[in-house]
Write a protein that holds these residues in place. Structure first.
Motif, PDB file in Angstrom:
ATOM      1  N   PRO A  62       0.804  -1.238   0.000  1.00 49.49           N
ATOM      2  CA  PRO A  62       0.000   0.000   0.000  1.00 49.49           C
ATOM      3  C   PRO A  62       0.828   1.276   0.000  1.00 49.49           C
ATOM      4  N   ALA A  63       2.028   1.229   0.613  1.00 51.74           N
ATOM      5  CA  ALA A  63       2.846   2.439   0.687  1.00 51.74           C
ATOM      6  C   ALA A  63       3.397   2.848  -0.673  1.00 51.74           C
ATOM      7  N   LEU A  64       3.580   1.881  -1.584  1.00 56.18           N
ATOM      8  CA  LEU A  64       4.193   2.177  -2.879  1.00 56.18           C
ATOM      9  C   LEU A  64       3.217   2.109  -4.048  1.00 56.18           C
ATOM     10  N   SER A  65       2.076   1.440  -3.878  1.00 54.59           N
ATOM     11  CA  SER A  65       1.171   1.270  -5.026  1.00 54.59           C
ATOM     12  C   SER A  65       0.469   2.566  -5.403  1.00 54.59           C
ATOM     13  N   LEU A  66       0.098   3.395  -4.416  1.00 50.46           N
ATOM     14  CA  LEU A  66      -0.545   4.688  -4.661  1.00 50.46           C
ATOM     15  C   LEU A  66      -1.734   4.553  -5.632  1.00 50.46           C
ATOM     16  N   THR A  67      -2.685   3.734  -5.265  1.00 51.47           N
ATOM     17  CA  THR A  67      -3.860   3.516  -6.094  1.00 51.47           C
ATOM     18  C   THR A  67      -4.808   4.705  -6.028  1.00 51.47           C
ATOM     19  N   VAL A  68      -5.200   5.224  -7.190  1.00 50.51           N
ATOM     20  CA  VAL A  68      -6.116   6.354  -7.297  1.00 50.51           C
ATOM     21  C   VAL A  68      -7.469   5.819  -7.740  1.00 50.51           C
ATOM     22  N   THR A  69      -8.526   6.169  -7.016  1.00 49.77           N
ATOM     23  CA  THR A  69      -9.883   5.707  -7.317  1.00 49.77           C
ATOM     24  C   THR A  69     -10.704   6.868  -7.860  1.00 49.77           C
ATOM     25  N   MET A  70     -11.404   6.625  -8.975  1.00 50.14           N
ATOM     26  CA  MET A  70     -12.226   7.666  -9.589  1.00 50.14           C
ATOM     27  C   MET A  70     -13.249   7.007 -10.512  1.00 50.14           C
ATOM     28  N   GLN A  71     -14.464   7.523 -10.527  1.00 44.85           N
ATOM     29  CA  GLN A  71     -15.520   7.001 -11.378  1.00 44.85           C
ATOM     30  C   GLN A  71     -15.630   7.848 -12.645  1.00 44.85           C
ATOM     31  N   TYR A  72     -15.603   7.178 -13.800  1.00 48.67           N
ATOM     32  CA  TYR A  72     -15.669   7.847 -15.091  1.00 48.67           C
ATOM     33  C   TYR A  72     -16.872   7.332 -15.863  1.00 48.67           C
ATOM     34  N   ASP A  73     -17.340   8.151 -16.814  1.00 49.16           N
ATOM     35  CA  ASP A  73     -18.303   7.680 -17.795  1.00 49.16           C
ATOM     36  C   ASP A  73     -17.800   8.086 -19.178  1.00 49.16           C
ATOM     37  N   LEU A  74     -18.554   7.722 -20.222  1.00 49.30           N
ATOM     38  CA  LEU A  74     -18.084   7.961 -21.586  1.00 49.30           C
ATOM     39  C   LEU A  74     -17.934   9.449 -21.899  1.00 49.30           C
ATOM     40  N   VAL A  75     -18.796  10.276 -21.306  1.00 47.74           N
ATOM     41  CA  VAL A  75     -18.700  11.722 -21.549  1.00 47.74           C
ATOM     42  C   VAL A  75     -17.376  12.260 -21.031  1.00 47.74           C
ATOM     43  N   LEU A  76     -16.968  11.828 -19.845  1.00 44.13           N
ATOM     44  CA  LEU A  76     -15.700  12.272 -19.282  1.00 44.13           C
ATOM     45  C   LEU A  76     -14.516  11.736 -20.081  1.00 44.13           C
ATOM     46  N   VAL A  77     -14.649  10.529 -20.644  1.00 49.41           N
ATOM     47  CA  VAL A  77     -13.575   9.988 -21.481  1.00 49.41           C
ATOM     48  C   VAL A  77     -13.359  10.863 -22.712  1.00 49.41           C
ATOM     49  N   VAL A  78     -14.444  11.212 -23.395  1.00 40.39           N
ATOM     50  CA  VAL A  78     -14.339  12.076 -24.574  1.00 40.39           C
ATOM     51  C   VAL A  78     -13.785  13.448 -24.189  1.00 40.39           C
ATOM     52  N   LEU A  79     -14.266  13.996 -23.078  1.00 36.95           N
ATOM     53  CA  LEU A  79     -13.786  15.304 -22.627  1.00 36.95           C
ATOM     54  C   LEU A  79     -12.302  15.256 -22.283  1.00 36.95           C
ATOM     55  N   TYR A  80     -11.859  14.171 -21.655  1.00 32.97           N
ATOM     56  CA  TYR A  80     -10.443  14.024 -21.297  1.00 32.97           C
ATOM     57  C   TYR A  80      -9.554  14.057 -22.543  1.00 32.97           C
ATOM     58  N   TYR A  81      -9.915  13.258 -23.546  1.00 34.04           N
ATOM     59  CA  TYR A  81      -9.083  13.214 -24.750  1.00 34.04           C
ATOM     60  C   TYR A  81      -9.122  14.543 -25.508  1.00 34.04           C
ATOM     61  N   ALA A  82     -10.260  15.231 -25.489  1.00 31.67           N
ATOM     62  CA  ALA A  82     -10.335  16.530 -26.154  1.00 31.67           C
ATOM     63  C   ALA A  82      -9.408  17.536 -25.471  1.00 31.67           C
ATOM     64  N   ILE A  83      -9.406  17.555 -24.138  1.00 33.55           N
ATOM     65  CA  ILE A  83      -8.543  18.486 -23.398  1.00 33.55           C
ATOM     66  C   ILE A  83      -7.073  18.136 -23.600  1.00 33.55           C
ATOM     67  N   VAL A  84      -6.741  16.837 -23.502  1.00 39.73           N
ATOM     68  CA  VAL A  84      -5.347  16.418 -23.630  1.00 39.73           C
ATOM     69  C   VAL A  84      -4.819  16.711 -25.030  1.00 39.73           C
ATOM     70  N   LEU A  85      -5.621  16.422 -26.058  1.00 38.16           N
ATOM     71  CA  LEU A  85      -5.182  16.654 -27.426  1.00 38.16           C
ATOM     72  C   LEU A  85      -5.008  18.144 -27.698  1.00 38.16           C
ATOM     73  N   THR A  86      -5.932  18.961 -27.188  1.00 36.02           N
ATOM     74  CA  THR A  86      -5.821  20.411 -27.373  1.00 36.02           C
ATOM     75  C   THR A  86      -4.593  20.962 -26.655  1.00 36.02           C
ATOM     76  N   ALA A  87      -4.363  20.494 -25.433  1.00 34.45           N
ATOM     77  CA  ALA A  87      -3.189  20.945 -24.683  1.00 34.45           C
ATOM     78  C   ALA A  87      -1.894  20.544 -25.391  1.00 34.45           C
ATOM     79  N   ARG A  88      -1.873  19.345 -25.979  1.00 39.25           N
ATOM     80  CA  ARG A  88      -0.671  18.917 -26.698  1.00 39.25           C
ATOM     81  C   ARG A  88      -0.384  19.821 -27.886  1.00 39.25           C
ATOM     82  N   GLU A  89      -1.410  20.111 -28.673  1.00 39.28           N
ATOM     83  CA  GLU A  89      -1.194  20.922 -29.864  1.00 39.28           C
ATOM     84  C   GLU A  89      -0.789  22.349 -29.498  1.00 39.28           C
TER      85      GLU A  89
END
Length: 502
Positions: A458-485
């Motif tokens: 547990p001290a090294l795994s650092l597991t992050v818990t979060m609930q996602y849906d498809l809308v957040l997946v699309v939003l994530y990739y849109a933000i990441v791709l825009t930030a990259r460009e």
């Protein structure tokens, strides 16, 4: 100055990508019974765009006017494939059913083994399903069974993270539970023969090595080299999962890349002349095909093989393989092979990881370039882990609800050890009588298990818990791709200004 610039990823002029988008829209319409209304709406939009372009004098590409037709065409194709599954009863008991067992794929308990199987129906069709046979022997390859069978359809179970969605993505349309199935002959397909040969190879290796390797080490070798996880203890699987490197246990593009390098180096020694390059590419392709079938031809492995095949075909034709086009063609291959393959967790994770590598790894390597070779290796490994993690992160939260942060540092030693263990393991499986190889395998597998066990704490795994849906997946990739460009443009502009000032 051009070498210091970071290239932007181009998506607009990639025909395969737009065909993929059209097919995905058609899939969504067909799956949700909206094909008629969606087709009419797209047709009206295309007609309005055509009239507006003629009125304003715009040069509208005819290819984009064909996209609505592609949406409708693939939607009709997918709908036809879905119809046969929708007509299946949710749960039914079949009397005197004919079943062909291909090979064992998983064990849920000591008294139950699951098999890749096919239900043979009267009109000659075959229904692939996952068969559970309590108390049966694991050595069933190409065996015909006949008797009573409980069958549960999976099409309605497509929630993210559900076991039914996972099975649908792997090509199964139902789960079956045998009640009183009896042996009724054999049907030896090529895939059954390969799986049986893999089983004999494992038995031969086990007899030759004996107790020089522990059961945990043997299970790890079989999983990494042959994709056989029946012999891998649950404790080892749990350590790999908690440390964020469970993907190493599933044969995928990483493993095929190592086999590709081995075949390329070996054939380079046998056929070094330039005129033999096409023969080398062809033999590498055949070797990768054999390895893909031998390891069970999972969705992730087939994805890697398809991408490797496109790359090798481009080399044979003297063409450069564009990464965006290759990824798009790979997904198109799976969509036409089976519309339900887009539900595969392994396919989505592997494709998103490759997208992350091609999108962000060049940037990280450009920003930091250590002078020492050892530091360059460490940074390259870390950059690959970070890039792949950026690509797969939203899908990890969508399907599993958590992600292990320890992957960023645990993957470096695990990748280094597995990069040695896999080729040594393959050679040892072929030549188990050599005394030095089992000892080397024991050291490598023991070191890998020790690393994953330490990072699973547990001290090294650092597991992050979060609930996602498809809308957040699309939003994530849109933000990441825009930030990259935006970053790429600012970086290239700053490099250009520095060059002009000098």
């Amino acid at each position: 100055m051009s070498e210091e610039r970071i290239r932007s990823l181009r998506y607009g002029d990639r025909p395969a990508l737009w065909v993929l988008v059209a097919c995905l829209v058609g899939w969504i319409l067909a799956y949700h019974h909206l094909l008629l209304y969606g087709g009419v709406a797209l047709g009206l939009l295309a007609f309005a765009a055509f009239l507006l372009s003629r009125r304003r004098g715009w040069g509208l590409d005819r290819f984009f006017l064909l996209l609505p037709l592609l949406v409708i065409a693939y939607g009709v194709y997918a709908d036809q494939r879905f119809q046969s599954l929708r007509t299946m009863p949710r749960s039914v008991t079949l009397r005197d059913a004919s079943v062909r067992v291909n090979y064992p794929v998983a064990s849920s308990a000591e008294s139950a083994i699951r098999y890749d199987a096919v239900l043979l129906v009267e009109d000659g069709k075959e229904i692939p399903f996952l068969l559970t046979l309590p108390g049966e022997s694991a050595e069933l390859y190409g065996v015909m069974l006949r008797g009573d069978l409980d069958l549960v359809a999976l099409l309605g179970d497509t929630l993210p993270g559900s076991y039914g969605r996972y099975l649908l993505g792997e090509g199964y349309v139902a789960q079956g539970y045998g009640q009183s199935l009896e042996t009724a002959g054999r049907a030896r397909t090529i895939r059954c023969r390969l799986m049986e040969w893999r089983h004999r190879l494992i038995r031969r290796f086990d007899d030759a090595v004996g107790d020089r390797l522990s059961a945990e080490d043997k299970g790890l070798v079989y999983a990494l080299c042959l994709g056989e996880r029946l012999h891998l203890p649950r404790s080892v699987k749990s350590d790999f999962t908690s440390s964020g490197v469970a993907h190493v246990l599933a044969v995928s593009g990483y493993h095929l890349g190592i086999v590709f390098g081995l075949l390329s180096g070996f054939l380079g020694l046998l056929l070094p002349a330039y005129r033999h390059r096409r023969l080398r590419y062809l033999l590498i392709l055949l070797g990768l095909l054999l390895y893909t079938l031998l390891t069970g031809a999972s969705t992730a492995t087939v994805r890697a093989f398809v991408m490797s095949s496109i790359y090798l075909l481009a080399k044979l034709l003297g063409r450069r393989a564009d990464p965006v086009q290759v990824l798009s063609l790979t997904l198109l291959f799976f969509l036409f092979l089976s519309p339900l393959s887009i539900l595969s967790v392994g396919l989505l994770l592997s494709v998103s990881a490759v997208w992350g590598l091609m999108s962000f790894m060049p940037i990280l390597l450009r920003l930091v370039s250590p002078s020492l070779r050892s530091l360059r290796f460490v940074w390259s490994s870390l950059a690959a882990c970070i890039s792949a993690q950026i690509g797969v992160l939203p899908f990890l939260f969508l399907f599993f609800g958590k992600a292990a942060g320890s992957m960023l540092w645990s993957a470096i030693p695990v990748v280094a050890l597995s990069g040695l263990l896999i080729p040594v393991g393959l050679v040892t499986l072929a030549l188990p009588s050599l005394p030095v190889l089992p000892r080397l395998l024991s050291l490598l597998s023991g070191a890998m298990r020790a690393v994953t066990e330490n990072f699973a704490t547990p001290a090294l795994s650092l597991t992050v818990t979060m609930q996602y849906d498809l809308v957040l997946v699309v939003l994530y990739y849109a933000i990441v791709l825009t930030a990259r460009e935006l970053f790429v443009r600012l970086y290239n502009r700053s490099r250009s200004c520095s060059a002009l000032s000098d």
